[in-house]
Enzyme design. Sequence first.
Site, PDB file in Angstrom:
ATOM      1  N   LYS A   1       0.836  -1.217   0.000  1.00 57.47           N
ATOM      2  CA  LYS A   1       0.000   0.000   0.000  1.00 57.47           C
ATOM      3  C   LYS A   1       0.867   1.263   0.000  1.00 57.47           C
ATOM      4  O   LYS A   1       0.625   2.186  -0.769  1.00 57.47           O
ATOM      5  CB  LYS A   1      -0.917   0.039   1.239  1.00 57.47           C
ATOM      6  CG  LYS A   1      -1.836  -1.146   1.390  1.00 57.47           C
ATOM      7  CD  LYS A   1      -2.783  -0.973   2.571  1.00 57.47           C
ATOM      8  CE  LYS A   1      -2.114  -0.941   3.926  1.00 57.47           C
ATOM      9  NZ  LYS A   1      -1.459  -2.207   4.333  1.00 57.47           N
TER      10      LYS A   1
ATOM     11  N   ARG B   1      -9.318   0.248   9.193  1.00 55.53           N
ATOM     12  CA  ARG B   1      -8.771  -1.055   9.552  1.00 55.53           C
ATOM     13  C   ARG B   1      -9.778  -1.902  10.331  1.00 55.53           C
ATOM     14  O   ARG B   1      -9.432  -2.978  10.811  1.00 55.53           O
ATOM     15  CB  ARG B   1      -7.511  -0.868  10.385  1.00 55.53           C
ATOM     16  CG  ARG B   1      -6.230  -0.890   9.546  1.00 55.53           C
ATOM     17  CD  ARG B   1      -5.069  -0.623  10.478  1.00 55.53           C
ATOM     18  NE  ARG B   1      -3.835  -1.228  10.073  1.00 55.53           N
ATOM     19  CZ  ARG B   1      -2.835  -0.567   9.491  1.00 55.53           C
ATOM     20  NH1 ARG B   1      -2.971   0.690   9.183  1.00 55.53           N
ATOM     21  NH2 ARG B   1      -1.720  -1.188   9.220  1.00 55.53           N
TER      22      ARG B   1
ATOM     23  N   ARG C   1      11.617  -5.065   4.423  1.00 49.11           N
ATOM     24  CA  ARG C   1      11.211  -3.666   4.247  1.00 49.11           C
ATOM     25  C   ARG C   1      12.097  -2.721   5.065  1.00 49.11           C
ATOM     26  O   ARG C   1      12.463  -3.015   6.193  1.00 49.11           O
ATOM     27  CB  ARG C   1       9.759  -3.499   4.699  1.00 49.11           C
ATOM     28  CG  ARG C   1       9.268  -2.075   4.575  1.00 49.11           C
ATOM     29  CD  ARG C   1       7.786  -2.003   4.491  1.00 49.11           C
ATOM     30  NE  ARG C   1       7.117  -2.354   5.733  1.00 49.11           N
ATOM     31  CZ  ARG C   1       5.797  -2.425   5.833  1.00 49.11           C
ATOM     32  NH1 ARG C   1       5.038  -2.237   4.778  1.00 49.11           N
ATOM     33  NH2 ARG C   1       5.244  -2.729   6.980  1.00 49.11           N
TER      34      ARG C   1
ATOM     35  N   ARG D   1      11.463  -0.892  10.734  1.00 47.23           N
ATOM     36  CA  ARG D   1      10.532  -0.453  11.772  1.00 47.23           C
ATOM     37  C   ARG D   1      10.479  -1.497  12.876  1.00 47.23           C
ATOM     38  O   ARG D   1      10.503  -2.692  12.590  1.00 47.23           O
ATOM     39  CB  ARG D   1       9.124  -0.323  11.167  1.00 47.23           C
ATOM     40  CG  ARG D   1       8.844   1.038  10.602  1.00 47.23           C
ATOM     41  CD  ARG D   1       7.622   1.058   9.757  1.00 47.23           C
ATOM     42  NE  ARG D   1       6.475   0.328  10.294  1.00 47.23           N
ATOM     43  CZ  ARG D   1       5.320   0.186   9.647  1.00 47.23           C
ATOM     44  NH1 ARG D   1       5.159   0.715   8.454  1.00 47.23           N
ATOM     45  NH2 ARG D   1       4.335  -0.481  10.181  1.00 47.23           N
TER      46      ARG D   1
ATOM     47  N   ARG E   1       0.466  -8.685  13.737  1.00 44.44           N
ATOM     48  CA  ARG E   1      -0.199  -7.762  12.798  1.00 44.44           C
ATOM     49  C   ARG E   1      -1.002  -8.524  11.743  1.00 44.44           C
ATOM     50  O   ARG E   1      -2.093  -8.096  11.357  1.00 44.44           O
ATOM     51  CB  ARG E   1       0.836  -6.847  12.142  1.00 44.44           C
ATOM     52  CG  ARG E   1       1.387  -5.828  13.140  1.00 44.44           C
ATOM     53  CD  ARG E   1       2.638  -5.160  12.648  1.00 44.44           C
ATOM     54  NE  ARG E   1       2.420  -4.382  11.454  1.00 44.44           N
ATOM     55  CZ  ARG E   1       3.370  -4.098  10.555  1.00 44.44           C
ATOM     56  NH1 ARG E   1       4.600  -4.555  10.729  1.00 44.44           N
ATOM     57  NH2 ARG E   1       3.098  -3.381   9.513  1.00 44.44           N
TER      58      ARG E   1
HETATM   59  P1  AMP Z   1       1.084   0.908   9.051  1.00 42.70           P
HETATM   60  O1  AMP Z   1       2.213   1.872   8.896  1.00 42.70           O
HETATM   61  O2  AMP Z   1      -0.105   1.233   8.202  1.00 42.70           O
HETATM   62  O3  AMP Z   1       1.527  -0.534   8.898  1.00 42.70           O
HETATM   63  O4  AMP Z   1       0.589   1.062  10.564  1.00 42.70           O
HETATM   64  C1  AMP Z   1       1.453   0.794  11.649  1.00 42.70           C
HETATM   65  C2  AMP Z   1       0.661   0.676  12.931  1.00 42.70           C
HETATM   66  O5  AMP Z   1      -0.045   1.903  13.184  1.00 42.70           O
HETATM   67  C3  AMP Z   1      -0.420  -0.402  12.932  1.00 42.70           C
HETATM   68  O6  AMP Z   1       0.089  -1.690  13.224  1.00 42.70           O
HETATM   69  C4  AMP Z   1      -1.336   0.122  14.047  1.00 42.70           C
HETATM   70  O7  AMP Z   1      -0.760  -0.108  15.314  1.00 42.70           O
HETATM   71  C5  AMP Z   1      -1.303   1.638  13.803  1.00 42.70           C
HETATM   72  N1  AMP Z   1      -2.370   2.052  12.869  1.00 42.70           N
HETATM   73  C6  AMP Z   1      -2.224   2.613  11.625  1.00 42.70           C
HETATM   74  N2  AMP Z   1      -3.418   2.852  11.072  1.00 42.70           N
HETATM   75  C7  AMP Z   1      -4.352   2.437  11.950  1.00 42.70           C
HETATM   76  C8  AMP Z   1      -5.770   2.387  11.961  1.00 42.70           C
HETATM   77  N3  AMP Z   1      -6.489   2.802  10.902  1.00 42.70           N
HETATM   78  N4  AMP Z   1      -6.392   1.897  13.064  1.00 42.70           N
HETATM   79  C9  AMP Z   1      -5.697   1.487  14.133  1.00 42.70           C
HETATM   80  N5  AMP Z   1      -4.356   1.463  14.201  1.00 42.70           N
HETATM   81  C10 AMP Z   1      -3.680   1.937  13.123  1.00 42.70           C
END
Ligand code: AMP
Length: 212
Positions: free
Chosen positions: A13, A87, A124, A157, A168
């Site tokens: 994404k 999400r 990544r 990360r 996750r």
């Molecule tokens: P990402 O960078 O999109 O993989 O997001 C990293 C982390 O941020 C996720 O594992 C969640 O802990 C938090 N996060 C990001 N977007 C959301 C969302 N829409 N709802 C809840 N937690 C989120």
Amino acid sequence: MITVLFGAPGAGKGTQADLLADRLGYKKISTGDALRKHIRSGTEVGLKARSYMDEGKLVPDDVLLEVLGSELLSSGNANVLLDGYPRNTAQAEALGALVKSKGIRYCIHLDVNSNVLVDRISGRRTCSSCGSTYHITYNPSKVFGVCDRCGGDTVQRPDDSEDKVKVRLAVYEQQTKPVLEFYKNAGLYRRVDGTGTTQEVFERICATLNQA
Ligand code: AMP
């Protein structure tokens, strides 16, 4: 108009949203990037979010709504790509209520087999400054460890470690995947094969976006 880029962690994404922003002028809103920025700046939102993110769990919906609301406000009239929101189905409903005037064009599901996801996430690397993503094999930065866009450091990360990735992916299966049904019922769902090169996936997304 808002386009939701949807997919499991590692589906691509962020990479695709960056390309669509660079080449087609979309405004990318990544809730993960926004939360990481809050953490770096030590804001109240960042303090609330940190422990959930470190564990690979979802941050509570009210915190996300605040983050999303301010990101959308600053996006003006641009065509927006949402990376990482919604999400869960409660967030999908909240988004619908929030963006009524702008409307949601499509939910594009980057569909990738789960064994490919782990490989993608473990390789990544993410820029600690601007959030751009790379892969050590499939999409390396020109200079190892240095972001092509802003010259920041690219690092793994903390939540991309193997144990956090398992959490996750489980969260995705249980809480996030049902969102697909929500968009199928709304007639907004579009599946895109997320395997292949970055360019191949990009072209598939463009073909979908160009559909009338
Ligand atoms: P990402 O960078 O999109 O993989 O997001 C990293 C982390 O941020 C996720 O594992 C969640 O802990 C938090 N996060 C990001 N977007 C959301 C969302 N829409 N709802 C809840 N937690 C989120």
